[in-house]
Design a protein around this motif. Structure first.
Motif, short mmCIF file in Angstrom:
data_model
loop_
_atom_site.label_atom_id
_atom_site.label_comp_id
_atom_site.label_asym_id
_atom_site.label_seq_id
_atom_site.Cartn_x
_atom_site.Cartn_y
_atom_site.Cartn_z
N SER A 191 0.90 -1.57 0.08
CA SER A 191 0.03 -0.05 0.34
C SER A 191 1.23 1.50 0.15
O SER A 191 2.00 0.94 0.19
CB SER A 191 -1.32 0.74 0.78
N PHE A 192 -0.12 2.70 -0.30
CA PHE A 192 0.95 3.38 -0.70
C PHE A 192 0.68 3.92 0.90
O PHE A 192 -0.93 4.27 1.67
CB PHE A 192 0.74 4.24 -1.36
N ALA A 193 1.56 4.74 1.55
CA ALA A 193 1.69 6.25 2.84
C ALA A 193 1.55 7.22 2.76
O ALA A 193 0.69 7.80 3.86
CB ALA A 193 2.66 5.39 3.44
N GLN A 194 1.02 7.71 1.29
CA GLN A 194 1.43 9.28 1.31
C GLN A 194 -0.16 9.37 1.47
O GLN A 194 -0.70 8.46 1.69
CB GLN A 194 1.79 9.75 0.31
N GLU A 195 -0.22 10.85 1.79
CA GLU A 195 -1.49 11.11 1.90
C GLU A 195 -2.17 11.43 0.76
O GLU A 195 -1.82 12.35 -0.43
CB GLU A 195 -1.56 12.77 3.38
N ASN A 196 -2.98 12.11 0.72
CA ASN A 196 -4.20 12.85 -0.28
C ASN A 196 -3.55 12.08 -1.89
O ASN A 196 -3.65 12.42 -3.02
CB ASN A 196 -3.58 13.93 -0.99
N LEU A 197 -3.28 10.34 -1.68
CA LEU A 197 -3.44 9.86 -3.28
C LEU A 197 -4.64 9.01 -3.59
O LEU A 197 -5.24 8.04 -1.99
CB LEU A 197 -2.26 8.82 -3.04
N VAL A 198 -5.11 8.85 -4.36
CA VAL A 198 -5.01 7.08 -5.22
C VAL A 198 -5.02 6.24 -5.03
O VAL A 198 -4.18 6.16 -5.51
CB VAL A 198 -6.32 7.84 -6.29
N GLU A 199 -5.59 5.44 -4.72
CA GLU A 199 -4.63 4.08 -4.42
C GLU A 199 -5.27 2.55 -5.11
O GLU A 199 -6.45 2.57 -5.24
CB GLU A 199 -4.19 3.34 -3.59
N ARG A 200 -5.20 2.32 -6.12
CA ARG A 200 -6.18 0.84 -6.83
C ARG A 200 -5.07 -0.04 -6.97
O ARG A 200 -3.80 -0.28 -7.40
CB ARG A 200 -6.76 1.40 -8.59
N ARG A 201 -6.50 -1.77 -6.83
CA ARG A 201 -5.01 -2.73 -6.67
C ARG A 201 -6.28 -2.94 -8.58
O ARG A 201 -6.99 -3.23 -8.80
CB ARG A 201 -5.82 -3.80 -6.06
N ILE A 202 -4.73 -3.49 -9.25
CA ILE A 202 -4.33 -3.43 -10.82
C ILE A 202 -4.37 -5.16 -11.31
O ILE A 202 -4.75 -5.12 -12.12
CB ILE A 202 -4.15 -2.28 -11.56
N GLY A 203 -4.09 -5.58 -10.30
CA GLY A 203 -3.31 -7.39 -11.21
C GLY A 203 -2.94 -7.93 -9.81
O GLY A 203 -3.12 -7.11 -8.53
N GLU A 204 -1.90 -8.64 -9.86
CA GLU A 204 -1.50 -9.82 -9.22
C GLU A 204 -0.43 -10.37 -9.50
O GLU A 204 -0.75 -11.13 -11.45
CB GLU A 204 -2.56 -11.04 -8.49
N ILE A 205 0.53 -10.86 -8.57
CA ILE A 205 1.72 -11.67 -9.26
C ILE A 205 2.11 -12.96 -8.57
O ILE A 205 1.84 -12.92 -7.18
CB ILE A 205 2.96 -10.76 -9.03
N ALA A 206 1.77 -14.19 -9.12
CA ALA A 206 2.25 -15.47 -7.82
C ALA A 206 3.50 -15.95 -8.69
O ALA A 206 4.43 -15.60 -8.98
CB ALA A 206 1.37 -16.04 -8.96
N TYR A 207 3.98 -16.22 -6.84
CA TYR A 207 4.72 -16.47 -7.06
C TYR A 207 5.59 -18.09 -6.48
O TYR A 207 4.62 -19.09 -5.82
CB TYR A 207 5.39 -16.00 -5.54
N ALA A 208 6.22 -18.72 -6.79
CA ALA A 208 6.30 -19.99 -6.81
C ALA A 208 7.50 -20.55 -6.64
O ALA A 208 8.27 -19.87 -7.12
CB ALA A 208 5.60 -21.23 -7.67
N LEU A 209 8.12 -21.69 -5.99
CA LEU A 209 9.06 -22.50 -6.39
C LEU A 209 10.05 -23.28 -6.98
O LEU A 209 9.31 -23.94 -8.23
CB LEU A 209 10.08 -23.70 -4.76
N TYR A 210 11.34 -22.66 -8.17
CA TYR A 210 11.78 -23.00 -9.19
C TYR A 210 13.30 -23.90 -8.98
O TYR A 210 14.28 -23.41 -8.30
CB TYR A 210 11.92 -22.06 -10.26
N ALA A 211 13.61 -24.49 -9.68
CA ALA A 211 14.54 -25.44 -9.99
C ALA A 211 15.06 -25.42 -11.93
O ALA A 211 13.80 -25.51 -12.42
CB ALA A 211 15.10 -26.59 -9.00
N SER A 212 15.93 -25.85 -12.01
CA SER A 212 16.16 -26.10 -13.09
C SER A 212 16.37 -27.77 -13.48
O SER A 212 16.31 -28.15 -12.71
CB SER A 212 17.85 -25.39 -13.69
N GLU A 213 15.83 -28.34 -15.08
CA GLU A 213 16.31 -29.73 -15.01
C GLU A 213 17.89 -30.00 -14.07
O GLU A 213 17.30 -31.18 -13.56
CB GLU A 213 15.81 -29.92 -16.53
N ASN A 214 18.62 -30.01 -14.29
CA ASN A 214 20.22 -29.96 -14.71
C ASN A 214 20.49 -29.51 -12.49
O ASN A 214 20.10 -31.17 -12.57
CB ASN A 214 20.86 -29.16 -15.10
#
Length: 299
Positions: free
Chosen positions: A148-171
């Protein structure tokens, strides 16, 4: 006596930042220019505004008495600037956007380019920086970030999402096998964010689940994590939309649902009805919606 607001801004910047060099950076000018403006202002006033000390400049009693008035003048000037910037010029003019690290480069930049391509009257500038830009002071028109934004007098809008997961290479998986939560990922190697970052939501679960794994690197940028995983050296939590583009990487199945972080846009309330700002925000919402298949952690 006529006062030049540009000189008064110098005095206010020095009060806020404590040194000539820091004040100059905040004003987008040089230290010698800032020093000359201060010297000229003090000559015209016939009084000192600052005492020179080893650690910087300390406001005199006179200067301290002026600060409230200078702050009000600055707020008024910024309000005028925002009103001018927000004038109804249609889909033309300039938009300064700020974002962070890989999010700005890999996600926000292509979207902005597509928006700019269909609106030739716009000039869009993107600055990716860890600095928190002050939108009230028009250091940027729009900011895209996690949290979130902490500054005053701001308009804040949730516009999307980013998902995370654990990854490794085939090697890596061929050499180390799949990690087992029952033994705390014993025998496995991890890359984590730098410790100065503190507890980061998308990664906080991993040291708990993988308490017997060894951390081989702390790095403050997710591109470094991606490079380490791509090299086959270690595993890391990565944004799905980045890692899924890498043909050699595999999502590692773990008894954890993964993390989805919200992406938010913020802008000053004075800019709420500006056509170019409104159009860009609406466009970005649609762009994130079109990416849903890429960010789904189960995809």
């Amino acid at each position: 006596m006529t006062m030049d607001w540009n000189d008064l801004k110098v005095a206010l910047a020095i009060v806020r930042h404590g040194t000539l060099s820091a004040a100059a950076r905040s004003l987008g000018t040089t230290q010698p220019t800032t020093s000359r403006r201060l010297d000229g202002l003090e000559r015209r006033l016939g009084a000192k505004l600052f005492d020179r000390e080893a650690g910087g400049l300390r406001p005199t009693v006179l200067c301290q008495s002026l600060v409230d008035g200078l702050e009000r003048m600055d707020a008024g000037a910024l309000s005028v600037q925002r009103q001018v910037a927000a004038r109804d010029t249609g889909l033309s003019g300039e938009i300064l956007v700020t974002s962070l690290d890989w999010l700005g480069d890999e996600v926000i930049a292509p979207m902005l380019a597509r928006f700019g391509a269909v609106h030739p009257g716009l000039v869009i500038e993107l600055v990716n920086d860890t600095k928190v830009f002050n939108l009230a002071r028009r250091e940027a028109d729009l900011a895209f970030r996690f949290g979130s934004f902490a500054q005053e007098n701001l308009v804040e809008r949730r516009i999307g999402e980013i998902a995370y997961a654990l990854y490794a290479s085939e090697n890596y998986l061929e050499r180390h096998g799949s990690p087992e939560a029952t033994n705390g990922f014993s025998g496995h190697l991890l890359v984590l964010l730098d410790r100065a970052a503190g507890e980061v939501p998308h990664e906080a679960w991993l040291p708990v689940l993988a308490h017997r794994a060894r951390t081989v690197l702390h790095a403050n940028g997710l591109r470094a994590h991606l490079a380490a995983v791509r090299s086959g050296t270690a595993m890391a939590v990565l944004p799905c939309l980045l890692a899924n583009r890498e043909p050699s990487l595999r999502r590692v199945a773990v008894p954890h649902p993964g993390v989805v972080r919200a992406v938010r846009v913020g802008f000053h309330s004075d800019m709420r009805d500006t056509p170019r700002i409104r159009a860009l925000v609406d466009f970005m919402v649609l762009e994130f919606a079109s990416m849903e298949g890429q960010i789904n952690p189960q995809g």
